[in-house]
Design a protein around this motif. Structure first.
Motif, PDB file in Angstrom:
ATOM      1  N   LEU A  12      58.277  93.613 185.583  1.00 42.34           N
ATOM      2  CA  LEU A  12      58.592  92.812 184.577  1.00 42.34           C
ATOM      3  C   LEU A  12      58.933  91.148 185.116  1.00 42.34           C
ATOM      4  N   GLY A  13      59.159  90.923 186.350  1.00 41.53           N
ATOM      5  CA  GLY A  13      59.406  89.668 186.543  1.00 41.53           C
ATOM      6  C   GLY A  13      60.847  89.041 186.872  1.00 41.53           C
ATOM      7  N   LYS A  14      61.126  87.992 187.644  1.00 45.03           N
ATOM      8  CA  LYS A  14      62.429  87.411 187.758  1.00 45.03           C
ATOM      9  C   LYS A  14      63.175  87.011 186.599  1.00 45.03           C
ATOM     10  N   PRO A  15      62.283  86.464 185.854  1.00 42.68           N
ATOM     11  CA  PRO A  15      63.295  85.822 184.440  1.00 42.68           C
ATOM     12  C   PRO A  15      64.019  86.957 183.888  1.00 42.68           C
ATOM     13  N   PHE A  16      63.290  88.139 183.749  1.00 40.87           N
ATOM     14  CA  PHE A  16      63.620  89.318 183.101  1.00 40.87           C
ATOM     15  C   PHE A  16      64.915  89.939 183.795  1.00 40.87           C
ATOM     16  N   ARG A  17      64.800  89.845 185.101  1.00 43.32           N
ATOM     17  CA  ARG A  17      65.604  90.590 186.239  1.00 43.32           C
ATOM     18  C   ARG A  17      66.827  89.472 185.931  1.00 43.32           C
ATOM     19  N   LEU A  18      66.920  88.361 185.915  1.00 46.40           N
ATOM     20  CA  LEU A  18      68.091  87.492 185.869  1.00 46.40           C
ATOM     21  C   LEU A  18      68.651  87.601 184.310  1.00 46.40           C
ATOM     22  N   LEU A  19      67.933  87.880 183.467  1.00 47.86           N
ATOM     23  CA  LEU A  19      68.561  88.424 182.003  1.00 47.86           C
ATOM     24  C   LEU A  19      69.375  89.765 182.154  1.00 47.86           C
ATOM     25  N   LEU A  20      68.692  90.605 182.568  1.00 52.71           N
ATOM     26  CA  LEU A  20      69.543  91.911 182.956  1.00 52.71           C
ATOM     27  C   LEU A  20      70.590  91.568 183.760  1.00 52.71           C
ATOM     28  N   VAL A  21      70.762  90.974 184.867  1.00 47.84           N
ATOM     29  CA  VAL A  21      72.024  90.538 185.581  1.00 47.84           C
ATOM     30  C   VAL A  21      73.006  90.021 184.611  1.00 47.84           C
ATOM     31  N   SER A  22      72.560  88.953 183.869  1.00 44.04           N
ATOM     32  CA  SER A  22      73.394  88.193 183.018  1.00 44.04           C
ATOM     33  C   SER A  22      74.174  89.225 181.676  1.00 44.04           C
ATOM     34  N   GLU A  23      73.247  89.909 181.447  1.00 41.77           N
ATOM     35  CA  GLU A  23      73.860  90.822 180.384  1.00 41.77           C
ATOM     36  C   GLU A  23      74.406  92.047 180.902  1.00 41.77           C
ATOM     37  N   VAL A 184      79.554  84.152 186.569  1.00 45.59           N
ATOM     38  CA  VAL A 184      78.211  84.551 187.239  1.00 45.59           C
ATOM     39  C   VAL A 184      77.181  84.950 186.075  1.00 45.59           C
ATOM     40  N   ALA A 185      77.521  85.531 185.124  1.00 45.27           N
ATOM     41  CA  ALA A 185      76.657  85.834 183.902  1.00 45.27           C
ATOM     42  C   ALA A 185      76.096  84.475 183.415  1.00 45.27           C
ATOM     43  N   THR A 186      76.730  83.275 183.555  1.00 35.93           N
ATOM     44  CA  THR A 186      76.493  82.146 183.128  1.00 35.93           C
ATOM     45  C   THR A 186      75.479  81.430 184.231  1.00 35.93           C
ATOM     46  N   TRP A 187      75.876  81.584 185.654  1.00 39.33           N
ATOM     47  CA  TRP A 187      74.758  81.102 186.561  1.00 39.33           C
ATOM     48  C   TRP A 187      73.368  81.761 186.337  1.00 39.33           C
ATOM     49  N   ALA A 188      73.692  83.262 186.110  1.00 35.97           N
ATOM     50  CA  ALA A 188      72.245  83.971 186.096  1.00 35.97           C
ATOM     51  C   ALA A 188      71.407  83.621 184.674  1.00 35.97           C
ATOM     52  N   ALA A 189      72.158  83.347 183.674  1.00 32.60           N
ATOM     53  CA  ALA A 189      71.419  82.761 182.434  1.00 32.60           C
ATOM     54  C   ALA A 189      70.709  81.406 182.623  1.00 32.60           C
ATOM     55  N   PHE A 190      71.371  80.680 183.240  1.00 35.63           N
ATOM     56  CA  PHE A 190      70.738  79.130 183.243  1.00 35.63           C
ATOM     57  C   PHE A 190      69.849  79.058 184.369  1.00 35.63           C
ATOM     58  N   ARG A 191      69.559  80.241 185.161  1.00 37.99           N
ATOM     59  CA  ARG A 191      68.359  80.285 186.033  1.00 37.99           C
ATOM     60  C   ARG A 191      67.210  80.968 185.203  1.00 37.99           C
ATOM     61  N   ILE A 192      67.284  81.471 184.140  1.00 39.27           N
ATOM     62  CA  ILE A 192      66.260  82.002 183.320  1.00 39.27           C
ATOM     63  C   ILE A 192      65.481  80.741 182.905  1.00 39.27           C
ATOM     64  N   PRO A 193      64.044  80.766 183.106  1.00 35.62           N
ATOM     65  CA  PRO A 193      63.020  79.602 182.678  1.00 35.62           C
ATOM     66  C   PRO A 193      63.386  79.607 181.121  1.00 35.62           C
ATOM     67  N   THR A 194      63.009  78.260 180.697  1.00 36.63           N
ATOM     68  CA  THR A 194      63.229  78.111 179.442  1.00 36.63           C
ATOM     69  C   THR A 194      62.145  78.705 178.326  1.00 36.63           C
ATOM     70  N   GLY A 195      60.936  78.988 179.015  1.00 36.18           N
ATOM     71  CA  GLY A 195      59.664  79.349 178.558  1.00 36.18           C
ATOM     72  C   GLY A 195      59.340  78.790 177.332  1.00 36.18           C
ATOM     73  N   SER A 196      58.429  79.158 176.564  1.00 32.40           N
ATOM     74  CA  SER A 196      58.074  78.709 175.282  1.00 32.40           C
ATOM     75  C   SER A 196      58.472  79.316 174.118  1.00 32.40           C
ATOM     76  N   TYR A 197      58.658  78.325 173.103  1.00 35.87           N
ATOM     77  CA  TYR A 197      59.303  78.985 171.942  1.00 35.87           C
ATOM     78  C   TYR A 197      58.998  78.041 170.703  1.00 35.87           C
ATOM     79  N   GLN A 198      59.000  78.651 169.678  1.00 35.97           N
ATOM     80  CA  GLN A 198      58.389  78.002 168.408  1.00 35.97           C
ATOM     81  C   GLN A 198      59.632  78.167 167.424  1.00 35.97           C
ATOM     82  N   ALA A 199      60.399  77.067 167.249  1.00 41.68           N
ATOM     83  CA  ALA A 199      61.488  77.077 166.306  1.00 41.68           C
ATOM     84  C   ALA A 199      60.893  77.435 164.860  1.00 41.68           C
ATOM     85  N   THR A 200      61.451  78.650 164.140  1.00 38.05           N
ATOM     86  CA  THR A 200      61.186  78.751 162.759  1.00 38.05           C
ATOM     87  C   THR A 200      62.164  78.308 162.070  1.00 38.05           C
TER      88      THR A 200
END
Length: 427
Positions: A12-23, A184-200
């Motif tokens: 699932l990749g590093k960004p998702f692993r960082l999300l799990l750590v943060s969560e 530590v959760a904040t540190w992990a969250a800010f290491r998640i790549p911003t990715g692409s998103y579209q504001a709706t």
């Protein structure tokens, strides 16, 4: 099994692993802080302060959730998640300094905790939907499963950890642990790549969506009475698994470790119910009997909290309560969600949340008034009896039994087919 989970995580990749750590750290920290603050207020201010605290937090949630939840549709989710965690870290730091160096003051504590509730209202919708931006669509089911497991792990460990730290080192130590985990959760969250998103841009204002959901509920008889009954149930149930727990633990002269044990047992019961009990009960007894039986089980378990003075009985009663709660939610709520047309489910969910938050505001106030005249054990007994009485009323709801007897395929869009006029105003 562990090796299989590691492989799934790697895929699932590093960004998702960082999300799990943060969560995991966020859920852990929130529960550690929640239990520490509840114990602190109960110990220093007693039942009156705890009731005031519960009401103020519920009012803040009631206002903040609908107002701030649309932000996740308009801004990058990582930004919202990280910003909310920064606010929580600063708030918990100030809270820890307050506990360390100043005497207890409820009216200083409450504004700080209100800030935390607002930050959570900003974060939660983003945390619930960011996964879809971090993994491919073919991996989403796996990712959501792991995310739920991570949240359950946090809910299981948080109360036990908080109870142990409170028992060994006191409120101040628990609050400093609260700060470190958020940092530590904040540190992990800010290491998640911003990715692409579209504001709706939302096509409807949340207030109009809420009113459309309430109108639809009123037109559908089973929903009208079911929602009213759920509101009354929450008046008793919310305080019984919230502000009354630390008071009951203190009434038996138990250490805060027992508060952690009760909260952990409640979470463990909910987890077991979701994994095993709900499916077993549905297959063995059918949805209708499983739902009514679980509602009665909640009343009996919480009534026993007031009757039994044996220390080990408290965690066992809360375990049974969590088990029954999970069955009620999975058996009844899933069926109701299926019955609503897909494009109307958000409005129904908003209406349900509004009703539950309103009950969550009134329940602590009612408990506070009762605590002025009665002991906490008596209140648990009364609340348990009230829940049993309400459970006995559920079979009297028009169409309740027939609706729960439908299979999932028939239940899908059942409200839309039976009551099309309920959804015309929201189109």
């Amino acid at each position: 099994m562990l090796a299989a989970n590691r492989q799934r995580m790697a895929a699932l990749g590093k960004p998702f692993r960082l999300l799990l750590v943060s969560e995991v750290l966020t859920v852990l920290s929130m529960l550690v802080g929640h239990i520490a603050v509840m114990w602190w207020v109960a110990e220093q201010g007693g039942a009156k302060d705890l009731a005031i605290y519960g009401v103020m937090m519920s009012v803040t949630i009631f206002v903040a959730m609908p107002l701030l939840s649309p932000l996740s549709d308009r801004h990058p989710k990582r930004t919202l998640l990280g910003s909310g965690l920064i606010v929580l870290t600063v708030e918990t730091l100030l809270l820890s300094l307050l506990a360390q160096f100043w005497p207890y003051q409820l009216w200083v504590l409450i504004p700080l905790e209100m800030v935390a509730v607002v930050a959570i209202a900003v974060m939660q919708p983003a945390a619930m939907t960011i996964t879809a931006e971090l993994v491919g669509s073919e991996q989403l089911a796996d990712a959501l499963s792991l995310q739920k497991s991570a949240q359950s792990l946090g809910r299981m460990l948080g109360p036990a950890l908080s109870g142990l730290v409170l028992a060994w080192s006191g409120v101040q130590a628990a609050l400093w642990l609260h700060v470190v985990m958020f940092a530590v959760a904040t540190w992990a969250a800010f290491r998640i790549p911003t990715g692409s998103y579209q504001a709706t841009i939302r096509q409807r204002h949340w207030g109009r969506e809420l009113l459309a959901g309430l109108r639809a509920k009123w037109v559908i008889p089973v929903e009208r009475y079911w929602t009213g009954m759920a509101f009354l149930t929450m008046l008793f149930f919310g305080p019984a698994i919230g502000i009354l727990i630390p008071l009951r633990v203190q009434s038996l002269s138990l250490s805060p470790a027992w508060l952690g044990a009760c909260e952990a047992a409640l979470s463990a019961g909910m987890l077991l119910g979701a994994l095993v009990a709900a499916r077993w009960a549905t297959q063995r007894f059918g949805r209708y009997r499983a739902a009514v039986g679980a509602l009665m089980g909640e009343g009996m378990a919480l009534g026993l909290v007031g009757v039994l003075d044996v220390r080990i009985a408290l965690p066992l009663c809360f375990f049974a309560t969590g088990l029954c709660l999970s069955v009620v939610q999975l058996v009844g709520q899933t069926h109701r969600l299926l019955a609503v047309p897909e494009d109307f489910r958000g409005r129904f969910s908003s209406s349900n949340l509004m009703v539950m938050h309103l009950a969550g505001t009134l329940g602590p106030a009612m408990s506070g008034l009762l605590l002025l005249q009665h002991g906490v054990a008596e209140i648990y007994l009364v609340f348990g009896a009230g829940l049993l009485l309400l459970a006995a009323c559920y079979p009297l709801l028009p169409g309740y039994r027939a609706f729960l007897s439908l299979d999932h395929d028939t239940a899908r869009n059942w409200y839309g087919r039976q009551y099309p006029q309920a959804f015309e105003a929201g189109k």
